[in-house]
Design a protein around this motif. Structure first.
Motif, PDB file in Angstrom:
ATOM      1  N   TYR A 278     -21.078 -13.468 -26.674  1.00 32.44           N
ATOM      2  CA  TYR A 278     -21.969 -12.743 -25.760  1.00 32.44           C
ATOM      3  C   TYR A 278     -21.451 -11.326 -25.527  1.00 32.44           C
ATOM      4  N   ASN A 279     -20.157 -11.200 -25.287  1.00 29.11           N
ATOM      5  CA  ASN A 279     -19.580  -9.873 -25.060  1.00 29.11           C
ATOM      6  C   ASN A 279     -19.702  -8.994 -26.306  1.00 29.11           C
ATOM      7  N   GLY A 280     -19.687  -9.638 -27.486  1.00 32.03           N
ATOM      8  CA  GLY A 280     -19.894  -8.885 -28.721  1.00 32.03           C
ATOM      9  C   GLY A 280     -21.290  -8.280 -28.780  1.00 32.03           C
ATOM     10  N   PHE A 281     -22.303  -9.080 -28.435  1.00 29.22           N
ATOM     11  CA  PHE A 281     -23.674  -8.553 -28.402  1.00 29.22           C
ATOM     12  C   PHE A 281     -23.797  -7.471 -27.326  1.00 29.22           C
ATOM     13  N   LYS A 282     -23.155  -7.712 -26.195  1.00 29.24           N
ATOM     14  CA  LYS A 282     -23.216  -6.738 -25.096  1.00 29.24           C
ATOM     15  C   LYS A 282     -22.625  -5.402 -25.525  1.00 29.24           C
ATOM     16  N   ALA A 283     -21.475  -5.451 -26.193  1.00 28.50           N
ATOM     17  CA  ALA A 283     -20.834  -4.219 -26.653  1.00 28.50           C
ATOM     18  C   ALA A 283     -21.654  -3.546 -27.750  1.00 28.50           C
ATOM     19  N   ALA A 284     -22.214  -4.356 -28.649  1.00 23.73           N
ATOM     20  CA  ALA A 284     -23.013  -3.795 -29.741  1.00 23.73           C
ATOM     21  C   ALA A 284     -24.246  -3.079 -29.208  1.00 23.73           C
ATOM     22  N   LEU A 285     -24.924  -3.699 -28.247  1.00 19.96           N
ATOM     23  CA  LEU A 285     -26.156  -3.117 -27.722  1.00 19.96           C
ATOM     24  C   LEU A 285     -25.887  -1.967 -26.755  1.00 19.96           C
ATOM     25  N   ALA A 286     -24.622  -1.745 -26.417  1.00 15.26           N
ATOM     26  CA  ALA A 286     -24.251  -0.562 -25.640  1.00 15.26           C
ATOM     27  C   ALA A 286     -24.068   0.650 -26.541  1.00 15.26           C
ATOM     28  N   MET A 287     -23.995   0.408 -27.861  1.00 18.96           N
ATOM     29  CA  MET A 287     -23.832   1.505 -28.817  1.00 18.96           C
ATOM     30  C   MET A 287     -25.190   2.161 -29.046  1.00 18.96           C
ATOM     31  N   PRO A 288     -25.260   3.489 -28.920  1.00 14.81           N
ATOM     32  CA  PRO A 288     -26.553   4.186 -29.078  1.00 14.81           C
ATOM     33  C   PRO A 288     -27.249   3.881 -30.397  1.00 14.81           C
ATOM     34  N   GLU A 289     -26.470   3.769 -31.487  1.00  8.50           N
ATOM     35  CA  GLU A 289     -27.091   3.532 -32.786  1.00  8.50           C
ATOM     36  C   GLU A 289     -27.793   2.175 -32.838  1.00  8.50           C
ATOM     37  N   ALA A 290     -27.209   1.165 -32.163  1.00  7.09           N
ATOM     38  CA  ALA A 290     -27.834  -0.163 -32.142  1.00  7.09           C
ATOM     39  C   ALA A 290     -29.050  -0.168 -31.233  1.00  7.09           C
ATOM     40  N   ARG A 291     -28.910   0.419 -30.053  1.00 13.51           N
ATOM     41  CA  ARG A 291     -30.042   0.463 -29.116  1.00 13.51           C
ATOM     42  C   ARG A 291     -31.227   1.211 -29.730  1.00 13.51           C
ATOM     43  N   ASP A 292     -30.945   2.368 -30.335  1.00 13.81           N
ATOM     44  CA  ASP A 292     -32.016   3.166 -30.929  1.00 13.81           C
ATOM     45  C   ASP A 292     -32.679   2.428 -32.084  1.00 13.81           C
ATOM     46  N   ALA A 293     -31.866   1.747 -32.888  1.00  9.08           N
ATOM     47  CA  ALA A 293     -32.412   1.017 -34.042  1.00  9.08           C
ATOM     48  C   ALA A 293     -33.297  -0.138 -33.590  1.00  9.08           C
ATOM     49  N   LEU A 294     -32.882  -0.834 -32.543  1.00  3.61           N
ATOM     50  CA  LEU A 294     -33.667  -1.963 -32.053  1.00  3.61           C
ATOM     51  C   LEU A 294     -34.971  -1.477 -31.420  1.00  3.61           C
ATOM     52  N   ILE A 295     -34.894  -0.407 -30.661  1.00  2.00           N
ATOM     53  CA  ILE A 295     -36.092   0.173 -30.049  1.00  2.00           C
ATOM     54  C   ILE A 295     -37.056   0.658 -31.130  1.00  2.00           C
ATOM     55  N   ALA A 296     -36.506   1.217 -32.209  1.00  2.00           N
ATOM     56  CA  ALA A 296     -37.341   1.685 -33.322  1.00  2.00           C
ATOM     57  C   ALA A 296     -38.076   0.529 -33.994  1.00  2.00           C
ATOM     58  N   GLN A 297     -37.513  -0.679 -33.879  1.00  2.12           N
ATOM     59  CA  GLN A 297     -38.174  -1.868 -34.433  1.00  2.12           C
ATOM     60  C   GLN A 297     -39.273  -2.386 -33.508  1.00  2.12           C
ATOM     61  N   GLY A 298     -39.438  -1.739 -32.350  1.00  3.88           N
ATOM     62  CA  GLY A 298     -40.484  -2.151 -31.419  1.00  3.88           C
ATOM     63  C   GLY A 298     -40.022  -3.102 -30.339  1.00  3.88           C
ATOM     64  N   TYR A 299     -38.696  -3.252 -30.167  1.00  5.81           N
ATOM     65  CA  TYR A 299     -38.157  -4.198 -29.196  1.00  5.81           C
ATOM     66  C   TYR A 299     -37.695  -3.499 -27.921  1.00  5.81           C
TER      67      TYR A 299
END
Length: 332
Positions: A278-299
């Motif tokens: 869980y902390n791994g996902f939390k840290a990953a989604l705190a990274m701008p590149e991951a957040r931006d990529a996921l948002i770009a997918q429509g999420y």
């Protein structure tokens, strides 16, 4: 949505081996540590390559590798609405080496299939709800309705004449349209397709008149006028389609649906591993590149702690059961 914040030895395909190697190379980059003793994290995706969930998890794959400090290898195991891949997941070692990413179908399948080789709640350990994407009810421009109220009036004036397509019997897109038909109390025929691609092609071509589809792939067609948006399925309007009202605000106040994805592990995963992942996902989604990529997918990111994720799975299982019952959805 919730509040946010042993298997048989597996032979890798060439594609999976290359992905493994790429993940390992990423972890060999400056600033990252990876020793040969570190094992990869195998992520089972019980959906086909190119699906919305597939694009979403691949969008954050590199960031998740960095956050966990280990290679992340994604393996698509589609079939039977997700049952094939999830069966492999629940039988995997309970040591944090294998997780899965599931979608709405995980809690729909128990209600539409006669049997499955696992229990959707008891045989998994929820780690986190990752994100959710909105859907939109669309029509071919030839349909003489510009909003939900006009569609309901048209359907009641011509019972059994209109049709809607879905990505397949028992899928969340089928349930989205069936839920509309049930709540609007109209007679609209269902035409199942095999996947989102063929469905979109035939709505655009006018072979099928209506459908509930993901906003991200439909938005460009809506803006160009080749598809007409009648209403979004979420509780609030969607930022990318600000002028399209929700279905709920057009006379069906109980209507609400979105497509979510969540990370899960086999049942009985030790609490330390639950926290680590869980902390791994939390840290990953705190990274701008991951957040931006996921948002770009429509999420929209819906990072949810494990206990709240478990409660969400239980509530969604009950809710989808009622939807299936009310709409009389069956899979042959």
């Amino acid at each position: 949505m919730p509040p946010t914040d042993s298997a048989t030895p597996h032979r890798l395909t060439r594609r999976q081996a290359l992905a493994w190697g790429a993940a390992a190379a990423t972890l060999g980059a400056p600033g990252l540590s990876w020793s040969q003793g570190d094992r990869p994290l195998r992520v089972i995706l019980p959906l086909s390559a190119g699906s919305g969930a597939d694009g979403a998890i691949r969008a954050i794959q590199t960031s998740l590798s960095k956050a966990l400090g280990q290679p992340v290898v994604i393996e698509n195991l589609p079939g039977a609405g997700g049952i094939t891949g999830t069966t492999q997941l629940v039988r995997a070692p309970k040591d944090g080496s294998v997780i899965g990413v599931v979608s709405n179908n995980h809690v729909v399948n128990p209600h539409v299939y006669k049997s499955a080789p696992f229990d959707a709640i008891e045989d998994i350990t929820p780690l986190t709800v990752i994100g959710a994407t909105p859907f939109v009810l669309v029509a071919h421009p030839s349909v003489q309705a510009r909003n939900v109220k006009e569609l309901i009036a048209l359907a009641k004036a011509k019972p059994g004449v209109l049709n809607y397509g879905s990505s397949g019997n028992g899928t969340i897109l089928h349930l989205g349209a069936a839920m509309f038909v049930d709540q609007a109390q109209v007679d609209i025929k269902h035409i199942p397709y095999r996947g989102m691609g063929p469905l979109m092609n035939d709505i655009l071509g006018g072979q099928v008149q209506l459908g509930v589809v993901a906003v991200a792939p439909a938005a460009a067609h809506i803006k160009s006028g080749t598809l007409r948006a009648l209403g979004v399925t979420t509780a609030a309007r969607v930022p990318s389609l600000p002028d399209v009202p929700t279905i709920a605000e057009q006379g069906l106040p109980r209507y609400e649906l979105e497509g979510w994805i969540a990370a899960v592990a086999p049942a009985g995963l030790p609490k330390a591993e639950v926290a680590r992942l869980y902390n791994g996902f939390k840290a990953a989604l705190a990274m701008p590149e991951a957040r931006d990529a996921l948002i770009a997918q429509g999420y929209e990111i819906k990072l949810t702690p494990p206990e709240a994720s478990a409660a969400f799975f239980r509530s969604e299982l009950a809710r989808m059961g009622q939807v299936v019952k009310n709409a009389n959805v069956k899979v042959d």
